[in-house]
Design a protein around this motif. Structure first.
Motif, PDB file in Angstrom:
ATOM      1  N   ASN A  59      64.103  57.817  75.174  1.00  0.00           N
ATOM      2  CA  ASN A  59      63.214  57.487  76.284  1.00  0.00           C
ATOM      3  C   ASN A  59      63.593  56.135  76.890  1.00  0.00           C
ATOM      4  O   ASN A  59      63.393  55.903  78.079  1.00  0.00           O
ATOM      5  N   LEU A  60      64.139  55.256  76.057  1.00  0.00           N
ATOM      6  CA  LEU A  60      64.536  53.938  76.565  1.00  0.00           C
ATOM      7  C   LEU A  60      65.761  54.010  77.463  1.00  0.00           C
ATOM      8  O   LEU A  60      66.106  53.026  78.123  1.00  0.00           O
ATOM      9  N   LEU A  61      66.420  55.161  77.522  1.00  0.00           N
ATOM     10  CA  LEU A  61      67.618  55.298  78.366  1.00  0.00           C
ATOM     11  C   LEU A  61      67.342  56.195  79.577  1.00  0.00           C
ATOM     12  O   LEU A  61      68.257  56.578  80.289  1.00  0.00           O
ATOM     13  N   ARG A  62      66.075  56.515  79.808  1.00  0.00           N
ATOM     14  CA  ARG A  62      65.690  57.365  80.943  1.00  0.00           C
ATOM     15  C   ARG A  62      66.153  56.737  82.262  1.00  0.00           C
ATOM     16  O   ARG A  62      65.887  55.572  82.524  1.00  0.00           O
ATOM     17  N   GLY A  63      66.854  57.528  83.053  1.00  0.00           N
ATOM     18  CA  GLY A  63      67.244  57.057  84.385  1.00  0.00           C
ATOM     19  C   GLY A  63      68.341  56.011  84.371  1.00  0.00           C
ATOM     20  O   GLY A  63      68.618  55.386  85.397  1.00  0.00           O
ATOM     21  N   LEU A  64      68.984  55.837  83.210  1.00  0.00           N
ATOM     22  CA  LEU A  64      70.052  54.837  83.122  1.00  0.00           C
ATOM     23  C   LEU A  64      71.258  55.277  83.927  1.00  0.00           C
ATOM     24  O   LEU A  64      71.931  54.464  84.564  1.00  0.00           O
ATOM     25  N   ALA A  65      71.556  56.559  83.907  1.00  0.00           N
ATOM     26  CA  ALA A  65      72.740  57.099  84.585  1.00  0.00           C
ATOM     27  C   ALA A  65      72.499  58.576  84.804  1.00  0.00           C
ATOM     28  O   ALA A  65      72.271  59.311  83.838  1.00  0.00           O
ATOM     29  N   ASP A  66      72.529  59.005  86.057  1.00  0.00           N
ATOM     30  CA  ASP A  66      72.210  60.396  86.370  1.00  0.00           C
ATOM     31  C   ASP A  66      73.274  61.032  87.260  1.00  0.00           C
ATOM     32  O   ASP A  66      74.058  60.332  87.884  1.00  0.00           O
ATOM     33  N   TYR A  73      78.434  55.853  79.635  1.00  0.00           N
ATOM     34  CA  TYR A  73      77.143  55.152  79.627  1.00  0.00           C
ATOM     35  C   TYR A  73      76.403  55.253  78.298  1.00  0.00           C
ATOM     36  O   TYR A  73      76.069  54.259  77.682  1.00  0.00           O
ATOM     37  N   ASN A 105      67.058  64.569  81.156  1.00  0.00           N
ATOM     38  CA  ASN A 105      66.020  65.561  81.498  1.00  0.00           C
ATOM     39  C   ASN A 105      65.328  65.270  82.831  1.00  0.00           C
ATOM     40  O   ASN A 105      65.335  66.173  83.664  1.00  0.00           O
ATOM     41  N   ASN A 106      64.724  64.239  83.101  1.00  0.00           N
ATOM     42  CA  ASN A 106      64.507  62.955  82.484  1.00  0.00           C
ATOM     43  C   ASN A 106      63.082  62.714  82.013  1.00  0.00           C
ATOM     44  O   ASN A 106      62.571  61.590  82.094  1.00  0.00           O
ATOM     45  N   ASP A 107      62.385  63.743  81.590  1.00  0.00           N
ATOM     46  CA  ASP A 107      61.069  63.500  81.016  1.00  0.00           C
ATOM     47  C   ASP A 107      60.840  64.434  79.840  1.00  0.00           C
ATOM     48  O   ASP A 107      61.692  65.274  79.529  1.00  0.00           O
ATOM     49  N   SER A 128      64.920  47.363  77.864  1.00  0.00           N
ATOM     50  CA  SER A 128      65.606  47.911  79.040  1.00  0.00           C
ATOM     51  C   SER A 128      66.205  46.799  79.889  1.00  0.00           C
ATOM     52  O   SER A 128      67.260  46.967  80.488  1.00  0.00           O
ATOM     53  N   ILE A 151      69.508  45.912  78.381  1.00  0.00           N
ATOM     54  CA  ILE A 151      70.509  46.956  78.674  1.00  0.00           C
ATOM     55  C   ILE A 151      70.960  46.835  80.125  1.00  0.00           C
ATOM     56  O   ILE A 151      72.149  46.924  80.441  1.00  0.00           O
ATOM     57  N   ASP A 152      69.996  46.622  80.991  1.00  0.00           N
ATOM     58  CA  ASP A 152      70.278  46.502  82.418  1.00  0.00           C
ATOM     59  C   ASP A 152      71.262  45.357  82.671  1.00  0.00           C
ATOM     60  O   ASP A 152      72.242  45.511  83.410  1.00  0.00           O
TER      61      ASP A 152
END
Lengths: 640, 640
Positions: free
Chosen positions: B77-84, B95, B313-315, B439, B442-443
């Motif tokens: 969950n902490l990597l949600r939307g990091l790379a899509d 990533y 997924n991203n959820d 996050s 990571i960012d």
């Protein structure tokens, strides 16, 4: 410097403009005056220049153009969950059409559309494109709700809930257009239902009407593979060239579905600037397939996203549709880079507006455009955390992680329709109650129908006729095969209307014995050489019988109905869902005979390796039945 | 008659039991004592017999077994939307893996799992099945949240964030199992990551551990077509028979994905009672395909539904997954009657429990089972109206029209975790803050890396080595082709290590000139007959150069890094996203020469119809560079 006063100031939101540069303002503001956006930019710059009577703090929210539902049948919200997981024909002919025929009137369209508007506002939709009946009522509901809409009045070759023929529909549509033209929220449209429910004449009349008033023409195109196949068989052409040859694309076309377009058809539609409304949920749920929209976009087509009606979705959730659209292109066309989030969000907003030919009004946040805006909470657990490395990650957040229920406020044409998830223009409780009144009637209608095989059959059958109540029959097994002509000769009679046929019978049996049995019969009529001359299909409902034995024969008393079977055996199986089935296959020689001024039918049947002779008749009269039973006994005596 | 007192009484809800008879109670009640269901039935009957300390009115709600998320990586969950919207290899190697290597520690796993638990409770999940690292931390978070979970400690052949080798992972897993065995909420499990990240030895050790403690074994199977293809190449067998041959199915297997199973593999898995976790969103988003789960169900396999991790997924929305599962079977396998709503809801509940081998505990509402319950609002606009004709319409309402946010209350193991959408066991605000701390780091890490081609390359390359700073080269065009041996003879020297090769170079150019250029080179080494001997791939980063002219030659001063290219050109293109590319194809004869105690390389290149001779060398020393430039001048003079 004195500030200019506007009506509404949205501040401190993450501004996703969807303008031609796809500008993003991580801390942005929008100034709204009357129904238009008069300024937007960084919060600092806008707040320095404007003050407002209404101030909406958008901290932790994304400010986006409202979503555009590019294809729906709003009033069908009243049919949500009525019948699911059925094949298209069973769903349509078994449930939708019988119920629409019975219930779709002005009140239905008004109430159903209100329910749909409430649902759409709650999920961030600001514009929708409709196709249904009684569109003047849909317009009334839409204006009451405050949404923007393109409303297409359906035109069909056959009778519809609001017209007995298409001339009437076109006249209705003309009056509807005249009444609503130049309304700030409503754009009336002409909606010939689909190529396969149109004639060339009808289409041309629709195009002429759309061109006369410069309104869009909304239609379904290439929804199923069968539609393309039938078009090739009938017109020697796929649907788009056929439509083109009848001038369809002279109008501003909005084409829903487009699941089965050939590449040449995409090019044709692109040349005419026809818009596409992609409906991924409905196309999956009805098993139509997946439209290759990334390819269409690559061809330069403008592709919007639509929910279709709630009867085949079953909701009007544009967040679901947009996510699904992105997922499907990747998964079904084997490339995860297809329809990236930014492109998907475009399809849901500005490209949707282009597909509907209204991008001069809406679809993006730009000065001069109508203020059609969704304010969307973005800091919920299911959207967390955020990464700033890639500014475009905001699109992924919107498409992949945001839910319809994250929409906090909705503004259309400068008017706030929802604030903190409270609908301001609608009395939701009353709408639910009004909807329930109609749904309860539909429920009662269908429950009564479903409880009775006859009424269930009547609902889908045009030429259903009751048959004589009494059936008199004798059946004897013969030791071996003889020609029926030999038997009739033995009786000293003449053969009347002799036929040779193979019969394939499927009996549907139900738990409730009182329900009777249904027989689906395929009759293959042969010539003397055994070649197939003709096939016909009948559906017979036989009620439970009271049986009375006579010498050598029986008299059955029962209700019996017969009709041409217009659908496939598979259709009837899925529609009636029998507990069990029995199959009987036989070769039959059949003829009629006249004996003592009375006609009987004679069936000589070969079933597996047995041979039976039947002598039969039917009558409405109990007295006559007994008389005929006696005659049959005489005939049998002659054959011994 | 005195009433029995229980802890919680749920009343007046529409009770969807998912028991073996699929009993429905339109007005039903459930009595809960300690962590178990002690009674259920019609509201009248239950309320007459029980009284309770806590009374939850479920009017207008559906009472259902809680949803079972059969496969996830909660901490991701902490990597949600990091790379899509990236291809699997770019996403994973570019990533996910670099970030996991850098950031995944105990705190990451604890915090990420808390965030996931909050999201899952909010969407009606009561049990999840996890696979990740530091599972003891995941367990700690799960128990704090109050959810039930099967927690699989990942075991891999290569080093992972919590172990340098698989022996360590197995030891960790053994300790983890011993610590958590017999916990009321947690079932520890062994999680060999996938066949392609396992050796036979490693798998056997995993199976032995799972069998020793009778805990489940959780793994990924047949997620991609490539996995099956590679398995065929390596083992001469698809994955399931290979796994079977190493005894995998002696354990209670939970197999995620199973997108590309052959029918025989389905049969094998069914015979061993292996459970399947279908992850439709992730499989679409990463373009893996659509698993044919209706077919698996027809084969008798137990199929649950999982969200996979939030990074793909991203959820973690099981309502979305369940709806999508139903839609995909219909749309992709061309039959709208596939995976009807009732079957889909089963997969999300009782069949999920069976797939996880815990249906004796949960998955349905039955007396004696743990009280794992979701109470779901059912009268919202988007779920309206209701039809009572078909009692099973309640499943269609749940699957097709209900959203995760309609879940009102959640109970797990008899404890209320959410009431009226308020989380009772978790401090959501603090979790979001803790997640943000990680996050942001990571960012910052990725932002720094992305701003620099070198660090971006270093993040994905093992053997990257800096090369000499100074490059000395002379390049002359020859009027026509001569053999390189002739040139070396003319110089009176010996050829050292001669090679013949075709070189295919692709240069990536970036907007930022300071970023330098990246070269992807494919070297095809030929023998004298021109046949291919060997191909190798290199990636070279050339920083911007300072150029200094000497007589006939130049000295370039620049940073230069070289490595074996482990990924495809396409991978690097999608990972680096260059502004533009240049391609150079040449035929090269290459050798080294020694002149004045100094080695130079000689390249004779044919590009299109031009011929060039290059004399080159490299050095770390500025002084040496000037010396070499002078020697090159001498060599050139000899060639004139």
């Amino acid at each position: 410097m004195s500030k200019e006063t506007v009506d509404i100031l949205l501040t401190n939101g993450y501004l996703v403009t969807m303008d031609s540069q796809m500008n993003l303002y991580p801390t942005g503001s929008v100034a709204i005056k009357d129904n238009k956006i008069v300024a937007l930019g960084t919060a600092a710059e806008i707040e320095a220049a404007y003050e407002a009577t209404t101030f909406i703090d958008c901290q932790n929210c994304i400010i986006s153009p409202g979503l555009i539902n590019a294809h729906t049948h709003a009033a069908m919200n009243l049919l949500r969950g009525l019948a699911d997981d059925l094949r298209l024909d069973v769903w349509l002919y078994g449930y939708m059409m019988p119920v629409e025929r019975e219930f779709v009137d002005e009140n239905f369209c008004y109430t159903g559309s209100l329910l749909a508007c409430a649902e759409m506002i709650r999920s961030g939709v600001t514009t929708f494109c409709d196709m249904y009946y009684n569109e003047a009522e849909v317009a009334r509901a839409t204006v009451e709700a405050g949404l923007r809409a393109i409303l297409g009045q359906t035109i069909l070759i056959f009778s519809s809930p609001d017209a007995t023929n298409y001339d009437e529909s076109i006249e209705y549509c003309r009056r509807f257009i005249k009444e609503w033209l130049n309304h700030p929220l409503i754009i009336p449209a002409v909606a010939p239902h689909a190529p396969y429910t149109s004639t060339a004449d009808m289409l041309q009349a629709c195009v002429a009407l759309a061109v006369e008033f410069d309104v869009p023409l909304h239609t379904h195109i290439a929804e199923t593979a069968l539609e393309q196949e039938n078009s090739l068989n009938q017109h020697d052409s796929t649907v788009v060239p056929w439509l083109e040859s009848h001038g369809l694309f002279k109008a501003k076309v909005i084409a829903a579905h487009c699941v089965h377009l050939e590449e040449s058809e995409m090019r044709t539609m692109q040349q005419y600037h026809a818009g596409v409304a992609h409906c991924p949920s409905s196309n999956l749920k009805l098993a139509s397939g997946v439209a290759p929209i990334q390819k269409m976009i690559d061809f330069g087509l403008h592709v919007g996203i639509g929910t279709d009606g709630a009867a085949s979705n079953n909701d009007l959730d544009m967040f679901e549709e947009t996510r699904l659209a992105a997922f499907l292109q990747k998964g079904v066309f084997h490339d995860p880079t297809l329809l990236p989030a930014k492109t998907a969000w475009s399809a849901a907003t500005i490209e949707g507006a282009r597909a509907l030919h209204i991008d001069h009004l809406t679809g993006s946040l730009e000065v001069g455009k109508r203020a059609d805006i969704a304010i969307i909470s973005a800091n919920n657990a299911h959207q967390w955390p955020h990464f700033a490395r890639d500014p475009e990650a905001v699109y992924a957040r919107l498409v992949y992680a945001t839910k319809a229920t994250d929409v906090r406020d909705v503004i259309v044409d400068g008017k706030v329709l929802m604030r903190q998830r409270k609908l301001l223009t609608m009395n939701e409780q009353r709408i639910l109650q009004d909807a329930e009144k109609i749904s309860k009637r539909i429920d009662a209608f269908l429950t009564a129908r479903e409880g009775n095989i006859l009424s269930k059959l009547l609902a889908i059958t045009a030429d259903f006729v009751p048959q004589e109540t009494f059936e008199i029959q004798a059946k004897v097994e013969l030791p071996q095969w003889v020609e029926i002509s030999t038997i009739v000769e033995t009786l000293g009679l003449q053969m009347i209307r002799p036929t040779i046929r193979d019969q394939y019978d499927t009996y549907f049996l139900f738990d409730d014995k009182e329900a009777g049995r249904l027989r689906y019969r395929e009759d293959e009529i042969k010539n003397k050489q055994g070649e197939l001359k003709e096939t016909f299909y009948t559906m017979t409902l036989m009620g439970p019988a009271v049986e009375k034995d006579f010498e050598n024969s029986i008299v059955l008393t029962r209700a019996r109905y017969m009709a041409t079977a217009q659908h496939s055996l598979r259709f009837y199986r899925e529609y009636f869902r029998p507990r069990t089935e029995q199959e009987v296959v036989k070769h039959r020689q059949r003829c009629h005979i006249r004996y003592q001024e009375t006609e009987f039918s004679l069936n000589l049947d070969k079933l597996a390796d047995k041979v039976y002779l039947e002598i039969k008749s039917r009558t409405w009269s109990a007295k006559d039945a007994i008389h005929k039973a006696e005659l049959i006994s005489e005939l049998l005596a002659k054959l011994r």
